[in-house]
Structure formats: C-alpha cells, structure tokens
Design a protein around this motif. Structure first.
Motif, PDB file in Angstrom:
ATOM      1  N   VAL A  49      12.701  16.276 -11.471  1.00 19.83           N
ATOM      2  CA  VAL A  49      13.757  15.793 -10.574  1.00 19.83           C
ATOM      3  C   VAL A  49      13.314  15.884  -9.120  1.00 19.83           C
ATOM      4  O   VAL A  49      13.501  14.953  -8.335  1.00 19.83           O
ATOM      5  CB  VAL A  49      15.056  16.602 -10.797  1.00 19.83           C
ATOM      6  CG1 VAL A  49      16.101  16.255  -9.731  1.00 19.83           C
ATOM      7  CG2 VAL A  49      15.614  16.331 -12.192  1.00 19.83           C
ATOM      8  N   ARG A  68      20.098  17.465  -7.200  1.00 21.05           N
ATOM      9  CA  ARG A  68      21.346  18.150  -7.480  1.00 21.05           C
ATOM     10  C   ARG A  68      21.169  19.019  -8.714  1.00 21.05           C
ATOM     11  O   ARG A  68      20.509  18.623  -9.675  1.00 21.05           O
ATOM     12  CB  ARG A  68      22.486  17.143  -7.713  1.00 21.05           C
ATOM     13  CG  ARG A  68      22.792  16.266  -6.496  1.00 21.05           C
ATOM     14  CD  ARG A  68      23.440  17.087  -5.378  1.00 21.05           C
ATOM     15  NE  ARG A  68      23.709  16.281  -4.178  1.00 21.05           N
ATOM     16  CZ  ARG A  68      22.882  16.185  -3.155  1.00 21.05           C
ATOM     17  NH1 ARG A  68      21.715  16.827  -3.179  1.00 21.05           N
ATOM     18  NH2 ARG A  68      23.195  15.444  -2.110  1.00 21.05           N
ATOM     19  N   GLU A 123      22.075  17.438 -11.987  1.00 24.88           N
ATOM     20  CA  GLU A 123      21.062  16.519 -12.508  1.00 24.88           C
ATOM     21  C   GLU A 123      19.938  17.290 -13.195  1.00 24.88           C
ATOM     22  O   GLU A 123      19.443  16.889 -14.263  1.00 24.88           O
ATOM     23  CB  GLU A 123      20.500  15.677 -11.364  1.00 24.88           C
ATOM     24  CG  GLU A 123      19.461  14.650 -11.799  1.00 24.88           C
ATOM     25  CD  GLU A 123      18.867  13.876 -10.641  1.00 24.88           C
ATOM     26  OE1 GLU A 123      18.054  12.968 -10.887  1.00 24.88           O
ATOM     27  OE2 GLU A 123      19.222  14.178  -9.473  1.00 24.88           O
ATOM     28  N   GLU A 179      18.924  17.144 -17.135  1.00 23.13           N
ATOM     29  CA  GLU A 179      17.534  16.826 -17.507  1.00 23.13           C
ATOM     30  C   GLU A 179      16.971  17.876 -18.457  1.00 23.13           C
ATOM     31  O   GLU A 179      16.204  17.563 -19.365  1.00 23.13           O
ATOM     32  CB  GLU A 179      16.679  16.755 -16.242  1.00 23.13           C
ATOM     33  CG  GLU A 179      15.231  16.396 -16.480  1.00 23.13           C
ATOM     34  CD  GLU A 179      14.929  14.922 -16.236  1.00 23.13           C
ATOM     35  OE1 GLU A 179      13.825  14.484 -16.571  1.00 23.13           O
ATOM     36  OE2 GLU A 179      15.817  14.203 -15.724  1.00 23.13           O
TER      37      GLU A 179
END
Length: 248
Positions: free
Chosen positions: A57, A67, A70, A74
């Motif tokens: 990310v 974030r 996120e 993931e």
C-alpha cells in the motif's frame, strides 16, 4: 444464676457449601488484546502479512496517502488487529521503511567497505542494486520520499544495522574507496576522481532507471517485458561502461 451461652445456632439457610465460597482467580489489570487478535496471534505469520500489505500500500500511495483501513483490508484482517500489532500508522510506516531500506543499503555498504578489488566492487554493487530493484521497482521513489519527510530514519536504520554512527560508516566507505582510487591512479589504471563522485555516480546509474520508470515508459516505450530486457542488458553492460569512463 445460670449463665447463658453467647453462641446461638445459625439458621440452616446461612450455611453454604465450601465450593460456593471460593472466589474467582484474580486477573492481572491491564488491557487485553481483542479476542480476534488472541486467536490469530497463534498463527505466526499474521504480523508478516500486515507488514507485507503495508509495504504494498505504501509503495502504491506513499505513506501520507495510505489509510490503515486499506492496509487491514489488503492483509485480510480488521483494523483492531492491525493496531494490536503496530499500535499506529507511524509505527507501521517506520517498520516498512526499515525493511525497505534494509534491502538496499546494508549489503551495498558491506561491499563498498570491504577489501575487494575496486572493479569487483563495481560489479557486485551493480548486481545487488539491479537484482533487488527489479523485484521492487518502486522502492527508490518510496525511500527518497520517506527520507525527504523523515530524514532521521536513515540514521536510525544504519545505526541499527551496523552498530555504529552513520557518519563514521560513511567515513569508512569514503576512506576505503579513496585509498583504492589513489592506488589505481598511481598504477596508471584509472584517472583521478573524488571518492564521493565515484560513489554517487555508481549508485545513481543503478537507481535512476527504476526511479524514472514512468518517464522511460512514456519516452522510450520501456515498460513490461521491454523494461525487463533493458534492465538485464544494463546489468551486464553497466560495470564495463562505468570503469571504461575512468580508465586513461
């Protein structure tokens, strides 16, 4: 006068079985991890999965744009579990940087500070840089961006890896390279060049194609398999090109 006993029989209802009077065990005070984290903590790769997900990310979006939700998605975990392992986005970012920079700097520094021949050092540095950056092509841009916002991280990384101050490590590398260049110049196998220029030129030639990959794709069509072929050819040709430019 008959003295009455002060003891009175207790009502039958006041007696309880001995087991009923036992108190529950005392649990030490302090926060406990969420139930989900206690369950998954027995799976030894959870922390690594979160770190891998954060790495991907951060490479895509940069640390500022990433974030935690996120990253958790993931990694396939919830946000509470991510915070259980790393507490904050800042700690997670520092852990990702240590791993990312650790793939670049320590191995190269070890080669440069060694007693290997100067030309062998050039070949090894080129091989290390190109092999590792081929696996993580967005790493240079990420590291440069992180150092621009958190310059203290490289100090922390090198101190942790080498056990010495980064300044003293840099002096060791520069001193060693400078002595080797002077010996080659005296033997008339090399033209004079400052050790700092030698190192910056070498590392820049390795890193630039990866840092500038989007530009190379737009200008030269070097993307996908074409970029891979270009990099493999560069790995073979760059050491000779670099040394030839310094020979008399």
């Amino acid at each position: 006068m008959v003295k009455q006993s002060s003891k009175r029989p207790r009502p039958a209802t006041s007696r309880r079985p001995a087991t009923a009077r036992r108190q529950p065990p005392v649990v030490p005070a302090g926060p406990r991890p969420p139930a989900a984290s206690r369950e998954i903590a027995r799976d030894g790769d959870t922390e690594q999965r979160i770190l891998d997900a954060a790495h991907r990310v951060f490479m895509r979006t940069g640390t500022a744009g990433a974030r935690t939700q996120e990253i958790a998605a993931e990694a396939g975990v919830n946000s509470a579990l991510l915070h259980y392992y790393f507490r904050s986005k800042e700690r997670l970012a520092a852990a990702v940087f240590r791993r990312a920079a650790g793939e670049l700097f320590p191995a190269v520094t070890s080669v440069l500070a060694s007693d290997r021949l100067l030309e062998d050092k050039v070949r090894e540095v080129v091989a290390i840089e190109i092999d590792r950056l081929s696996r993580t092509p967005y790493l240079p841009a990420y590291v440069i961006s992180e150092l621009a916002h958190h310059p203290e991280r490289i100090q922390q990384l090198l101190s942790a890896v080498t056990g010495s101050r980064p300044q003293s490590l840099g002096e060791t590398v520069i001193t060693r390279i400078d002595a080797q260049i002077r010996a080659e110049v005296r033997a008339r196998r090399l033209r004079p060049i400052a050790a700092e220029q030698f190192l910056v030129n070498l590392l820049s030639l390795c890193i630039f194609p990866f840092a500038a990959q989007p530009m190379l794709a737009a200008l030269l069509g070097l993307e996908g398999k074409a970029f891979t072929r270009f990099i493999q050819e560069r790995k073979r040709a760059l050491p000779e090109f670099f040394m030839s430019a310094l020979r008399p």
